[in-house]
Scaffold this motif. Sequence first.
Motif, short mmCIF file in Angstrom:
data_model
loop_
_atom_site.label_atom_id
_atom_site.label_comp_id
_atom_site.label_asym_id
_atom_site.label_seq_id
_atom_site.Cartn_x
_atom_site.Cartn_y
_atom_site.Cartn_z
N SER A 148 44.03 52.83 34.77
CA SER A 148 45.10 52.10 35.45
C SER A 148 46.30 53.02 35.51
O SER A 148 46.43 53.96 34.72
N LYS A 149 47.16 52.78 36.47
CA LYS A 149 48.35 53.60 36.62
C LYS A 149 49.55 52.71 36.30
O LYS A 149 49.76 51.69 36.95
N HIS A 150 50.30 53.09 35.28
CA HIS A 150 51.44 52.30 34.84
C HIS A 150 52.66 53.21 34.76
O HIS A 150 52.66 54.19 33.99
N ASN A 151 53.68 52.92 35.54
CA ASN A 151 54.91 53.74 35.60
C ASN A 151 54.60 55.21 35.86
O ASN A 151 55.18 56.11 35.26
#
Length: 123
Positions: free
Chosen positions: A102-105
Amino acid sequence: MNVDLDGEIKISIGTLKIISKHVAKGFRNAWKYISKYVKKVRNKMGFRIIKVGRIKNTGSKEKGRWGILYSTTRKGKRIYRSIEFHPPEHGHGYHIQCNKYSKHNGKWIRGHVVWRKTIGKGE
């Protein structure tokens, strides 16, 4: 360009510059064609390749595993996966493993293992 009696070819620096200029121009033209083709194919494919090389979790101190990070859509949402090659570790041999990401910030966070296929025995 000169040829010795021994059959050795000698090329001057000026000739090398001319050759490298034409080769570079050929690569640029070829790359334009290849990138146009890849864009056409990518739009028809159901996935997008994000990275090829060492894949690792953001902030991890390890070097990462060799693999491909890609994205696809499922039920209208974009999902991220990686397919990585792993050496023998944690009681199993050489294997190919699919991980969820997942891509977070702007950072890649590794999730859980989706599947694993053992391809060789460990030591």
